[in-house]
Motif scaffolding. Structure first.
Motif, mmCIF file in Angstrom:
data_model
loop_
_atom_site.group_PDB
_atom_site.id
_atom_site.type_symbol
_atom_site.label_atom_id
_atom_site.label_comp_id
_atom_site.label_asym_id
_atom_site.label_seq_id
_atom_site.Cartn_x
_atom_site.Cartn_y
_atom_site.Cartn_z
ATOM 1 N N HIS A 11 -1.650 7.579 -1.839
ATOM 2 C CA HIS A 11 -0.752 6.879 -0.921
ATOM 3 C C HIS A 11 -0.848 5.365 -1.075
ATOM 4 C CE1 HIS A 11 0.666 10.320 1.410
ATOM 5 N NE2 HIS A 11 -0.577 10.748 1.537
ATOM 6 N N PRO A 123 4.738 5.516 6.720
ATOM 7 C CA PRO A 123 4.817 6.778 5.976
ATOM 8 C C PRO A 123 6.036 7.621 6.325
ATOM 9 C CG PRO A 123 2.609 6.446 6.857
ATOM 10 C CD PRO A 123 3.497 5.407 7.482
ATOM 11 N N ALA A 143 -0.286 9.011 7.511
ATOM 12 C CA ALA A 143 -0.180 9.610 6.176
ATOM 13 C C ALA A 143 -1.254 10.655 5.925
ATOM 14 C CB ALA A 143 -0.257 8.521 5.106
#
Length: 449
Positions: A11, A123, A143
Motif C-alpha cells: 500500500h 484508501p 487500508a
C-alpha cells in the motif's frame, strides 16, 4: 508483524507511512514472542500483546523513531532517545511499533500532504484526502496495514481523519492521557493524544490501557447513573448557512438520533445559533494558540524558517505578531467556551452532531503554497465546523461512521460529552455501531477477511 510490513509495502502508493523501521518492528515482535513462550502470564496481561502499530510523526516521542513533523526544518534535528509516558504505556500494552505515519507540516492542516512527502491518500478513494493531521494513521488503519494507530488531536486531528476513512476516533478529556515527562503545557492543553481504530471495542480497550494513573482519576462519578438509564441526547443536525453540512451527513445525524431514540433515549433538538458563537471563539483561540506555539518552537530550536512551507512560515510570523494582550483575550475566551459548553450538560447528557460538512475533499484542497492563514483556517472550519469545539473546551468527543453515501464514502457522526464521560460516549457509540451501517473495505493484514 511480517504481514503488516508486507501490507505497508503493497500500500506504499497511499503515502500513509513516512518512515519504516522494519528492524525495530521485527525485534519487538521477536521479544514479545519470546515472552509468550517464557512468561505466558505476563504476555496474557498485555491487552494488545504482539499487535503491530504505527506512531504519528508528531506527538510522542517514541524512542528510536525521530520525529520530523512533516517538515524539512526538522531533518536530523530531533533524534528520539526516550519514550513519552504514553509511548511507554503503549509498549507496555504489547504494541509492536514499526514505523511513523504521515502528517502535514507541524499538523497545521486537515489533510496530510507535506511538501517533503509523501502525499497521503484515502484508501476508499485515492483521489481524496485521508484527513489531517493524523491522515497517515487513518489511511494505514483503513487500508488494513494495522488495526490501530497512534494519533493526536489539537483541532480535530484524530476525529477528522477517522471520519474521512470510516474509523472510530476518540479525542479524550483534557488531562485524561499522560503528557509527560517532557510534554508540559504543549498547545495550552488543547491537544489530545490516543489512536484511530477500526472498532469501538478497540477504542475502549486502548483508552483503558493508557489513561490516567492506575486508578484512573478521570472517571466521572455520575457516568454510571447516566449510562444505566435513559439519556437526554442533544441533537444538532445543521451547521448554519456560513458553514453548511450537506444533506447526506445531516441525515446521518438524524438517523443516528433515531437509533438512540429506539434504544430508549430522549432526543432534544438543538439549533446552530446555540453553537455559532462557541465555534467562532474556538476558531480564534485555536489560531492564536497554534501560531504562538509554532513561533516559540521555531525560535527555541533555531529552525530555518526558510525551509518551511509558505503557509507554515506565515503562521510563524502570525505568532510573532500576536501581543500578550491579544493572546490573553483568546485564552480567556477559550475558558468561556468551556464554561458555556459545560452549561449545555446541565440539561443534556451528551451531544450528537456532524463530524464533517462534506465528503472527504479532493487531494490539493488545502494547499500550503500561500501565506493566507485566515483563508486556510476558514477552509478547515468549512470542512469540519464542529471539530475544534472539543479541543478548546477540553471535553471528550468521538466520531464513528453511520452509513455510506452514494459514492460509498463514510457518513460520520460525532458524539460529545461532559468531562470524564468517555465511557458514556463509547457505550453510545457501541449502540450505533451495532446497527451495522458501515463495513470496512480492507481486511487487517495477517487476519482472515
Amino acid at each position: 508483524m511480517e504481514a503488516a510490513i508486507a501490507a505497508a509495502s503493497s500500500h506504499a502508493g497511499l503515502g500513509a507511512l513516512c518512515r519504516l523501521e522494519t528492524d525495530q518492528g521485527r525485534a519487538t515482535a521477536a521479544a514479545l514472542e519470546q515472552e509468550r513462550i517464557a512468561d505466558p502470564k505476563r504476555f496474557a496481561e498485555r491487552p494488545f500483546a504482539g499487535v503491530p502499530t504505527l506512531a504519528k510523526d508528531l506527538g510522542g516521542p517514541f524512542a528510536g523513531f525521530p520525529v520530523r513533523a512533516g517538515s524539512r526544518m526538522l531533518d536530523g534535528r530531533l533524534d528520539s532517545t526516550m519514550d513519552s509516558d504514553l509511548a511507554g504505556r503503549l509498549r507496555d500494552a504489547g504494541f509492536a511499533l514499526f514505523g511513523l505515519t504521515t502528517t502535514p507540516e507541524f499538523g497545521l492542516s486537515l489533510t496530510s500532504e507535506p511538501v517533503c512527502g509523501p502525499v497521503c491518500r484515502n484508501p476508499l478513494d485515492p483521489g481524496r484526502t485521508a484527513g489531517g493531521s493524523s491522515g497517515g494513521a487513518a489511511a494505514a488503519v483503513a487500508a488494513g496495514i494495522v488495526s490501530i494507530a497512534h494519533a493526536t488531536d489539537a483541532g480535530g486531528s484524530i476525529r477528522v481523519p477517522a471520519a474521512c476513512c470510516g474509523l472510530v476516533g476518540l479525542k479524550p478529556t483534557r488531562g485524561a492521557i499522560p503528557g509527560g515527562p517532557l510534554f508540559g503545557n504543549h498547545l495550552g492543553g488543547i491537544v489530545g493524544e490516543l489512536a484511530v481504530c477500526r472498532s469501538v471495542r478497540d477504542s475502549r480497550m486502548i483508552f483503558e490501557a493508557v489513561r490516567g494513573t492506575a486508578r484512573g482519576p478521570f472517571a466521572d462519578p455520575a457516568e454510571a447513573a447516566r449510562t444505566a438509564g435513559p439519556l437526554r441526547v442533544g441533537v444538532l443536525a445543521e451547521t448554519g448557512p456560513e458553514f453548511p453540512t450537506d444533506p447526506a451527513r445531516s441525515g446521518a445525524v438524524l438517523e443516528a438520533a433515531g437509533a438512540l431514540e429506539r434504544a430508549g433515549h430522549t432526543r432534544v433538538d438543538l439549533d446552530w445559533s446555540d453553537f455559532a458563537p462557541l465555534v467562532s471563539a474556538s476558531s480564534t483561540a485555536f489560531a492564536d494558540i497554534i501560531s504562538v506555539n509554532l513561533a516559540v518552537l521555531v525560535d527555541a530550536l533555531s529552525l530555518d524558517s526558510g525551509r518551511a512551507e509558505l503557509l507554515t512560515a506565515a503562521f510563524v510570523e502570525r505568532g510573532r505578531r500576536i501581543s500578550a494582550a491579544a493572546l490573553w483575550t483568546s485564552l480567556d475566551a477559550a475558558v468561556h467556551v468551556s464554561h458555556k459548553t459545560w452549561a449545555l450538560f446541565d440539561s443534556l447528557d451528551c451531544l450528537l452532531m456532524p463530524m464533517l460538512a462534506t465528503a472527504p475533499l479532493p487531494i490539493g484542497s488545502f494547499p500550503s503554497d500561500h501565506d493566507d492563514t485566515d483563508l486556510h483556517l476558514r477552509r478547515m472550519t468549512a470542512f469540519a465546523p464542529l471539530a475544534g469545539l472539543a479541543n478548546i473546551s477540553g471535553f471528550p468527543a468521538l466520531t464513528l461512521p453511520f452509513g455510506a453515501d452514494t459514492e460509498g464514502l463514510p457518513l460520520p457522526v460525532q458524539l460529545m460529552g461532559p468531562m470524564g464521560a468517555e465511557g458514556l460516549l463509547l457505550s453510545l457509540a457501541a449502540r450505533l455501531e451495532a446497527e451495522g451501517r458501515w463495513q470496512h473495505r480492507f481486511p487487517v493484514s495477517g487476519l482472515a477477511a
